[in-house]
Design a protein around this motif. Structure first.
Motif, mmCIF file in Angstrom:
data_model
loop_
_atom_site.group_PDB
_atom_site.id
_atom_site.type_symbol
_atom_site.label_atom_id
_atom_site.label_comp_id
_atom_site.label_asym_id
_atom_site.label_seq_id
_atom_site.Cartn_x
_atom_site.Cartn_y
_atom_site.Cartn_z
ATOM 1 N N GLN A 161 0.820 -1.200 0.000
ATOM 2 C CA GLN A 161 0.000 0.000 0.000
ATOM 3 C C GLN A 161 0.861 1.259 0.000
ATOM 4 N N GLN A 162 1.978 1.223 0.744
ATOM 5 C CA GLN A 162 2.861 2.389 0.760
ATOM 6 C C GLN A 162 3.443 2.658 -0.621
ATOM 7 N N ASP A 163 3.761 1.584 -1.361
ATOM 8 C CA ASP A 163 4.248 1.761 -2.735
ATOM 9 C C ASP A 163 3.173 2.403 -3.599
ATOM 10 N N LYS A 164 1.923 1.951 -3.439
ATOM 11 C CA LYS A 164 0.827 2.496 -4.234
ATOM 12 C C LYS A 164 0.583 3.960 -3.880
ATOM 13 N N ILE A 165 0.631 4.274 -2.583
ATOM 14 C CA ILE A 165 0.431 5.667 -2.156
ATOM 15 C C ILE A 165 1.525 6.554 -2.732
ATOM 16 N N ALA A 166 2.760 6.081 -2.691
ATOM 17 C CA ALA A 166 3.875 6.867 -3.228
ATOM 18 C C ALA A 166 3.707 7.101 -4.724
ATOM 19 N N HIS A 167 3.226 6.062 -5.436
ATOM 20 C CA HIS A 167 3.022 6.199 -6.884
ATOM 21 C C HIS A 167 1.932 7.231 -7.176
ATOM 22 N N LEU A 168 0.794 7.163 -6.464
ATOM 23 C CA LEU A 168 -0.296 8.124 -6.666
ATOM 24 C C LEU A 168 0.156 9.531 -6.315
ATOM 25 N N GLN A 169 0.874 9.668 -5.195
ATOM 26 C CA GLN A 169 1.306 10.993 -4.757
ATOM 27 C C GLN A 169 2.287 11.597 -5.765
ATOM 28 N N LYS A 170 3.131 10.739 -6.335
ATOM 29 C CA LYS A 170 4.094 11.220 -7.331
ATOM 30 C C LYS A 170 3.362 11.762 -8.556
ATOM 31 N N PHE A 171 2.295 11.045 -9.002
ATOM 32 C CA PHE A 171 1.503 11.512 -10.152
ATOM 33 C C PHE A 171 0.843 12.843 -9.826
ATOM 34 N N ILE A 172 0.269 12.934 -8.595
ATOM 35 C CA ILE A 172 -0.425 14.166 -8.199
ATOM 36 C C ILE A 172 0.544 15.333 -8.186
ATOM 37 N N VAL A 207 -6.246 12.075 -6.216
ATOM 38 C CA VAL A 207 -6.397 12.663 -4.879
ATOM 39 C C VAL A 207 -7.581 12.014 -4.165
ATOM 40 N N LYS A 208 -8.699 11.872 -4.887
ATOM 41 C CA LYS A 208 -9.874 11.241 -4.279
ATOM 42 C C LYS A 208 -9.618 9.777 -3.959
ATOM 43 N N ALA A 209 -8.846 9.108 -4.812
ATOM 44 C CA ALA A 209 -8.511 7.703 -4.549
ATOM 45 C C ALA A 209 -7.696 7.577 -3.262
ATOM 46 N N LEU A 210 -6.773 8.535 -3.067
ATOM 47 C CA LEU A 210 -5.983 8.523 -1.832
ATOM 48 C C LEU A 210 -6.858 8.759 -0.610
ATOM 49 N N GLU A 211 -7.834 9.682 -0.747
ATOM 50 C CA GLU A 211 -8.717 9.995 0.381
ATOM 51 C C GLU A 211 -9.604 8.803 0.745
ATOM 52 N N ARG A 212 -10.042 8.043 -0.277
ATOM 53 C CA ARG A 212 -10.937 6.907 -0.043
ATOM 54 C C ARG A 212 -10.194 5.683 0.507
ATOM 55 N N MET A 213 -8.899 5.642 0.284
ATOM 56 C CA MET A 213 -8.134 4.446 0.618
ATOM 57 C C MET A 213 -8.160 4.197 2.133
ATOM 58 N N GLU A 214 -8.533 2.984 2.512
ATOM 59 C CA GLU A 214 -8.491 2.597 3.930
ATOM 60 C C GLU A 214 -7.070 2.183 4.272
ATOM 61 N N ARG A 215 -6.442 2.992 5.110
ATOM 62 C CA ARG A 215 -5.016 2.808 5.368
ATOM 63 C C ARG A 215 -4.769 1.573 6.232
#
Length: 650
Positions: free
Chosen positions: A252-263, A280-288
């Motif tokens: 999940q941390q890898d996925k978050i880093a990838h999304l944040q990098k795109f943003i 951004v919305k995908a990150l907000e919805r993600m259950e950490r």
């Protein structure tokens, strides 16, 4: 069943349970585990009604009777047997009702009271209580001794026997093994395995939990998590879950880093703004997923001994025991011992309760003098002694730092400095490695928990850099994590270990040979701990048989009855004539009861069929009521006839 749903439980400002949910089914045997201070004992207080939930829903079946070990030290002149008998609250209530019924001179009330007393098991209450007392390690001659005449540990055993005596659907046991020797522990395991009710037990004894539980509830981060299986199975499942959680967290941390990098890269570009906003919305919805927080386990190690004399010590014709008091002669417990203790040996000292294990250890530790014979110590022998009662080596008024400073002075005066730090600041740092930090180094020992006292004793032993460790029940107040740390440290210790313990997991992990203290002597035990458990069970069986023989031998012989055979035959004929009509009526009533029972079952089945005509259902209901009324009448008559036949036969 026991249910907790979204329960919040606080003690002061500390939240012990926060939205905890749990279900425990009838008849389950549950081990409650978690770190010290996690809330295990507080959960027991919730179950017994001492504490109440601050929020959420909590329920224990109202009809369940509950038994648990009272934590207060009993102060009474009652005999041990009577004290344990009174743990049977049902029997106690029946005895009170008999006394009140007799005082009221109400015949019907007395009849019901006597029946209730019989149903409560008054006829064998003493025998049941004494079986519990003997199973927990008491001797036959102690059954009638006053409770106040026993030491604290033995009185707590009587509290345990009293709890086991109580009829219950729910049994709560908080560290029941702390005051037990291995023989009593084996007996308790067998008793709990037969217990038919629901059991919740808190224990830091891994093998005990494995033997008596099939469900484990773990308290962690103010939550309750249920695992199907004993403690070993729980450890395996929890390790698997932690590994899976850590892997999922990393992904999940890898996925978050990838999304944040795109943003970060495209949020300012108009052509990519929509896609960036979507991420951004995908990150907000993600259950950490929470990371696995590795709890700081307590660890320590023994320093390498300065030297290893070989042999460590030699025992020649040694008698172990206690010097006489008030003019009495010495009390010899173990006699004529000839043994050597060599460098690197790891000896487990086994023996039933009262055989002299602690006496042997105290003598080798120089706390007691040998009554006879010679103990020859190797040159440079340095003993580290863990006493079963920590206060034997601790001063309750002094704090940990004062204990360490006094230890430095003593070793300096004796010329056996350990090479460990001696300055006050260094001693404080050394105490910190045993989790005595900050102001804890100034806390009086008398106000510490059992686990903290045990850690302080271990700290003092490690500082002395011993080459021979004498450990007498070192795990009594240690939690599972600290027991594991002790096991690891002992396995890495390069000196000699002599260990008395009821913790079979520690004995298995540390010892590679055993001495058996039995019948006034010491001999090598040829076998492992499983063999020793079988030996204990056989010895207990032999002891029970010997006690029964002794009791029978003590009974005065009954005088041979003088029988008038002709008169006895005449009386038997009269009894048969009296019983004949009663037995005939009893047979008729039993036939009628069987018919009514069959009819009741048919009517109940009919009422379960809700699709039938309402009028027929109503008629079935009225008939069922009449059947149950008649059945109650004939059952009462059956009871009267049965009692009359029994009395006439007597």
């Amino acid at each position: 069943m026991i249910t907790l749903r979204d329960v919040v439980l606080r003690r002061g400002v500390k939240v012990l349970l926060d939205g905890a949910t749990l279900t425990i089914n009838p008849g389950e045997k549950v081990g409650l585990v978690g770190r010290n201070g996690a809330g295990k004992s507080s959960l027991f207080r919730l179950l017994d009604g001492t504490l109440h939930e601050d929020k959420g829903e909590f329920q224990v079946p109202a009809h369940w009777r509950m038994a648990q070990v009272a934590q207060d030290m009993p102060e009474t002149d009652q005999s041990a047997t009577r004290f344990v008998v009174e743990g049977d609250v049902t029997l106690l209530a029946a005895e009170r009702e008999v006394a009140e019924a007799e005082a009221s001179d109400d015949g019907e009330r007395m009849a019901h009271a006597y029946m209730a007393l019989n149903d409560a098991g008054a006829h064998d209450a003493n025998a049941r209580a004494q079986a519990l007392i003997l199973g927990l390690g008491f001797r036959l001659d102690e059954l009638e001794r006053p409770v106040n005449s026993f030491s604290g540990g033995w009185r707590m055993r009587l509290q345990l026997a009293r709890a086991l005596m109580c009829p219950s659907e729910l049994l709560l046991l908080d560290e029941p093994t702390n005051h037990l020797d291995l023989d009593a522990l084996v007996w308790l395991e067998a008793w709990l395995q037969r217990y038919p009710g629901t059991l919740l037990v808190i224990s830091h004894d891994r093998e005990f939990l494995d033997a008596v539980t099939q469900v484990t509830v773990h308290i962690e981060h103010a939550q309750l998590k249920r695992y199907g299986g004993n403690y070993s199975r729980f450890e395996d499942m929890r390790a698997e879950q932690m590994a899976l959680q850590q892997a999922a967290f990393a992904r999940q941390q890898d996925k978050i880093a990838h999304l944040q990098k795109f943003i970060d890269r495209f949020k300012a570009k108009a052509s990519k703004a929509k896609q960036a906003q979507s991420r951004v919305k995908a990150l907000e919805r993600m259950e950490r997923i929470a990371p696995v927080l590795a709890e700081a386990d307590f660890t320590f190690e023994f320093a390498e001994p300065a030297n290893l004399p070989n042999p460590m010590l030699v025992l020649q014709d040694v008698d172990f025991g206690y010097p006489g008091e008030d003019g009495a002669g010495p009390a010899t417990i173990v006699r004529g011992v000839n043994r050597s203790v060599l460098a690197g040996q790891r000896i487990g000292i086994l023996g039933a309760n009262g055989q002299g294990k602690s006496t042997v250890v105290k003598t080798i530790a120089r706390t007691l003098a040998p009554l006879a014979g010679t103990v020859t110590e190797g040159k440079g022998l340095n003993i580290g002694y863990f006493a079963q009662q920590e206060l034997d080596v601790l001063s309750p008024r002094d704090n940990p730092l004062e204990h360490m400073i006094r230890l430095v002075k003593e070793t300096t005066a004796q010329g056996r400095l350990s090479g460990q730090p001696t300055r006050e600041q260094d001693l404080r740092s050394f105490l910190g490695t045993f989790n005595f930090t900050g102001d804890q180094v100034f806390q009086a020992v008398g106000s510490m928990s059992g686990g903290e006292k045990a850690r302080l004793v271990l700290c003092m032993i490690v500082w002395q850099r011993p080459n021979l460790l004498l450990l007498d029940e070192p795990t009594n107040h240690l939690d599972l994590a600290t027991r594991e740390a002790l096991s690891v440290a002992l396995n890495e210790f390069e000196g000699t270990v002599m260990l008395v313990s009821h913790d079979r997991s520690l004995l298995r992990a540390v010892c590679d040979e055993f001495w058996l203290v039995s019948r006034g002597g010491i001999a090598p035990f040829d076998g492992d701990l499983d063999d020793y458990q079988r030996y204990l069970l056989d010895m207990a069986k032999q002891a029970r048989e010997a006690q029964r023989e002794q009791a029978r031998a003590a009974e005065p012989p009954a005088p041979a009855p003088v029988v008038d055979r002709q008169a006895e035959a005449q009386r038997q004929k009269q009894r048969n004539e009296q019983l004949r009509p009663l037995k005939k009526e009893l047979a008729q009533i039993e036939q009628r009861m069987a018919k009514l029972g069959d009819e009741r079952a048919q009517l109940e089945a009919q009422l379960m069929q809700a699709t039938q005509d309402p009028a027929r259902l109503a008629e079935a209901g009225r008939r069922l009521k009449a059947v149950e009324s008649e059945l109650a009448t004939v059952e009462a008559r059956w009871l009267e006839l049965s009692e009359a036949i029994e009395q006439a036969g007597a």
